[in-house]
Design an enzyme around this catalytic site. Structure first.
Site, PDB file in Angstrom:
ATOM      1  N   HIS A  41       0.841  -0.990   0.017  1.00 24.38           N
ATOM      2  CA  HIS A  41      -0.073  -0.022  -0.070  1.00 24.38           C
ATOM      3  C   HIS A  41       0.629   1.090   0.138  1.00 24.38           C
ATOM      4  O   HIS A  41       0.353   2.142  -0.265  1.00 24.38           O
ATOM      5  CB  HIS A  41      -0.810   0.025   1.264  1.00 24.38           C
ATOM      6  CG  HIS A  41      -2.010  -1.010   0.996  1.00 24.38           C
ATOM      7  ND1 HIS A  41      -2.381  -1.973   1.396  1.00 24.38           N
ATOM      8  CD2 HIS A  41      -3.263  -0.795   0.480  1.00 24.38           C
ATOM      9  CE1 HIS A  41      -3.259  -2.752   1.323  1.00 24.38           C
ATOM     10  NE2 HIS A  41      -4.198  -1.802   0.561  1.00 24.38           N
ATOM     11  N   GLY A  42       2.195   0.981   0.650  1.00 22.70           N
ATOM     12  CA  GLY A  42       2.819   2.297   0.568  1.00 22.70           C
ATOM     13  C   GLY A  42       4.065   2.167   1.064  1.00 22.70           C
ATOM     14  O   GLY A  42       4.316   1.192   2.095  1.00 22.70           O
TER      15      GLY A  42
END
Lengths: 468, 350
Positions: free
Chosen positions: A307-308
């Protein structure tokens, strides 16, 4: 797919009938048209041409590796996986792993989704589950409804549908349009306005009172779901217009009674990918409790990183992994708790964990959590609601000067309430498509929501998951 | 009523969305609240959005002078400059505007008319602001000549609601002439009590901020302005700096930013006066004005009688700074604001 301009909707109006016609005739020409149209939509994204080059190179590598696998060279799987993971890491994680010394100035839109899709293709091909043709691989990899924000397509599910030449019946158009309308409403009318409240709160989390902090945290939980599931509803509707059935990505996740159940309802295609391509190969739950716990933690750390590239995402992933370990260790005792209590425990956990997902850094997350615990009991200030349904509130204030001051808080309360109700509705996109009945009420709401959303597009924000 | 089949539902839904959408577009085009297709009626229009309607003014008016600035510039009337400079003027102001926004509007003005002169209210507070924190709120679809972008205007919730608002206001006769557009004289009152009432005196901070504290932001903002000067070297640029009240300097003194603000002014003068096509008119040292708080609505915004006098004096050049003498003017201002007895302000009111 960039849906933020009215022209992209006009382009969709032309592209969908064209692709529908071409795919209906079957064969490589139909796939070619679908791939070309998808590539054109991708070009409209920021850095579209460069991004398309990266994706095209990735597809070429996947195709080469599929050929190797077809010849019995199993190292083709590792070569392909290595390449795709290296490209993803180079674009998205170089800065994180080098402490900022090196980092790519941009990344192709949707690269994370694309990478997992290619890995899934190689994984399935290595097990003899899927052997796409070049045309099918291109169409699946660039499929315009899903390329930027998912759902993550499993080629084994997608390719057979386009291979046999989908021919959507006239009866499929209405449910597909309804799905697009629902998705637009979720994104434009609810998620974007919740996002304004959330951004106002995150501008200075330390200044929030406890009720204000909880309102912002709940609003973000709703925003994230409505934003991402809204996109998926639109994608499912567009695909259904072409006669293609997409996998469900959400099934009322906030109705979950445990974190484990939440992950069977939230971003279902990512969970399925991680289960089959990471969890099972690691041994799954077959080698004792400790190995199972380790495997769960590994899967959710990867999910966090996907996600990041940041510590906040890693902590978010770790929290979800740990919560599921605790649930497993607790065992049947947890099941005996009242349903309402299990739902509340899950909802509070999810809301708190999303703080790390949204926070710009760890200190920001801690500031928000401190406010939620020790921010005092003052009601949220008016600044928190500023900008929510701005045009509507301004119009209401002009028509009814008496409600002018209360307009913004009322609008925010309405958006949160409607957002919560919509988020708790049961069912999934595919169930909605199947159970659709063409009633006058649905016509009224479908047309009303679509029109209101299209008129609001000039203020539309980007989809949160298109950044992943 | 015939049964609603899926086929009929889909056809009706598409037809209704398209039909109602076209109806909305037609309503916006007919009322045209942002003057994209017609010039405003000079005698009576409904004015409500400086950024959106500014594009319409730039597009539909005939002018050779552009008067531009932040909210501090809104309290001027364009025809003053028509008279004082014997020209035709359009006024476009953006409250809390960023230099990027002003630049975009200027580009649009040049694309619409033969601009000979730009009179620009240079706001030191905006020069001191980090460009990254400046707003970017111009509706871009209005600031170009691309007809395909009009779809974002015609199918736009804001424009539709503003159209209804415009019709309602016109029906009620609540309109203003073009010279009064966005002028706040009449809506806002000016008095010592109001100025002091809206001023929150900060606590004294020590030590003083370094003199270069604001220079990085100032240089970044000035570089945008320099781009205009170089791109339009045939245009006469008249920058003026509004007379901030003595309360502003009280704030600077107490927050330790006096030297930083003076350094910003010096940097601005040094940079802009290097250009042949620039005049810099400086009103901050109009001590009679800045110490008379009856001229102010708050610590910055000044009454129409003062803005009129400033506009009147601009062609005379009496407030112009020059490369040879600007340091003396700023030194004089430094002496004044550093030695001023600020407690007197409150003692007078006691």
């Amino acid at each position: 797919m960039n849906l933020q301009s009215l022209w992209s909707w006009v382009a969709l109006g032309a592209a969908v009938p064209l692709c529908r016609f071409a795919l209906g005739r079957g064969g490589a020409r139909g796939l070619g048209v679908l791939t070309a149209v998808s590539a054109l939509f991708y070009l409209a994204n920021p850095q579209g041409p460069l991004g398309l080059l990266v994706l095209a190179a990735g597809m070429a590598v996947t195709w080469g590796c599929l050929k190797l696998l077809a010849r019995g060279r199993s190292w083709g799987l590792w070569a392909g996986c290595g390449y795709h993971i290296a490209v993803l890491a180079g674009f998205k994680y170089l800065g994180f792993f080098t402490g900022g010394a090196l980092s790519a100035p941009w990344a192709p839109v949707g690269l994370s989704f694309f990478t997992f899709q290619q890995l899934w293709c190689l994984h399935d091909a290595a097990r003899g589950l899927c052997r796409p043709t070049a045309g099918e691989l291109g169409a699946c990899s660039l499929f315009f409804p899903t390329v930027t924000s998912g759902p993550i397509l499993r080629p084994g599910d997608f390719c057979p549908q386009v291979r046999r030449g989908p021919s959507p019946g006239a009866g499929q158009t209405a449910p597909a349009l309804w799905s697009v309308a629902v998705g637009l409403g979720k994104k434009v009318l609810l998620a974007d306005n919740l996002g304004i409240l959330v951004d106002n709160g995150w501008a200075d989390p330390a200044a929030l009172s406890a009720p204000g902090a909880w309102l912002v945290m709940v609003a973000y939980a709703l925003q994230l779901y409505l934003d991402f599931s809204g996109y998926c509803d639109i994608a499912a509707g567009l695909a259904a217009l072409l006669g293609i059935s997409l996998p469900d990505n959400f099934r009322a996740p906030y109705r979950a009674l445990s974190v484990g159940e939440f992950w069977r309802r939230w971003h279902i295609t990512l969970t399925a990918f991680l289960r089959e391509c990471v969890y099972f190969p690691l041994g799954g739950s077959r080698r004792g409790a400790l190995r199972t716990y380790r495997n769960i933690l590994v899967v959710f750390l990867i999910s966090g990183l996907w996600h990041g590239a940041g510590w906040t995402f890693l902590i978010w992933g770790a929290l979800h992994g740990l919560a599921q370990i605790v649930e497993r260790a607790w065992g049947a005792g947890r099941q005996r708790l009242p349903k309402a209590l299990r739902w509340a425990m899950t909802a509070v956990f999810l809301t708190v964990a999303w703080v790390f997902f949204r926070a710009p850094d760890l200190s920001g997350a801690m500031a928000m959590l401190r406010s939620a615990v020790a921010g005092g009991a003052a009601l949220p200030g008016e600044a928190l609601f500023s900008g929510v349904l701005d045009a509507e509130v301004t119009a209401l204030g002009a028509l009814l000067p008496g409600v002018k001051d209360a307009g913004a808080p009322l609008a925010a309360a309405a958006v949160v309430a409607v957002g919560a109700v919509v988020s708790l509705l049961p069912g999934s996109a595919s169930e909605r498509l199947k159970s659709f009945r063409p009633t006058a009420a649905r016509l009224f709401w479908g047309v009303g929501i679509s029109l209101w959303s299209l008129l609001s597009l000039s203020a539309m924000g980007s989809f949160i998951y298109s950044g992943f | 009523m015939r049964r609603l089949t899926c086929r009929r539902w889909a056809a009706l839904a598409l037809a209704l969305v398209c039909g109602l959408g076209m109806l909305c577009a037609a309503a916006v085009a007919a009322v045209d609240p942002f003057f994209h297709y017609h010039a405003p009626d000079p005698e009576g229009e409904v004015w409500f959005d400086q950024r959106a309607q500014g594009a319409g003014l730039l597009r539909t008016q005939e002018y050779e002078t552009v008067f531009m600035g932040s909210s501090l510039a809104a309290n001027y009337r364009a025809f003053w400059f028509d008279v004082f400079y014997d020209t035709t003027t359009v006024k476009v102001t953006f409250p809390n505007g960023s230099f990027a926004e002003f630049g975009q509007a200027l580009d649009y003005a040049y694309s619409c008319q033969d601009v000979r002169r730009v009179i620009f209210g240079l706001d030191p507070n905006l020069l001191a602001r980090d460009p990254a924190e400046a707003p970017s709120q111009l509706p871009e679809y209005l600031y170009d000549h691309n007809p395909f972008n009009d779809i974002a205007y015609l199918l736009n919730k804001d424009a539709l609601m503003r159209s209804a608002y415009t019709v309602m206001k016109k029906d009620a006769g609540e309109v203003q002439n073009i010279q009064d557009a966005f002028v706040w004289d009449g809506n806002v009152f000016f008095s010592r009590e109001l100025a002091l009432g809206s001023y929150e005196r900060p606590e004294t901070v020590s030590p003083m901020a370094p003199a270069d504290a604001l220079l990085e932001n100032c240089r970044a903002n000035l570089s945008v302005v320099q781009g205009w000067l170089e791109a339009h070297s045939d245009t006469e640029f008249i920058f003026y700096i509004s007379p901030y009240s003595i309360l502003f300097w009280d704030k600077m003194q107490r927050t330790g930013q006096t030297e930083a603000m003076l350094a910003l002014l010096e940097e601005t003068a040094r940079t802009l006066l290097a250009y042949d096509n620039v005049q810099l008119q400086f009103f901050m040292n109009d001590y009679d004005t800045i110490t008379d708080l009856d001229n102010y609505a708050d610590h910055l915004h000044v009454a129409g009688r003062v803005t009129y006098a400033m506009a009147q004096s601009m062609p005379t050049g009496e407030h112009c700074l020059h490369l040879e003498s600007y340091r003396e003017v700023l030194d004089d201002l430094r002496q004044f604001v550093v030695n001023y007895d600020y407690e007197r302000i409150w003692a007078q009111g006691a």
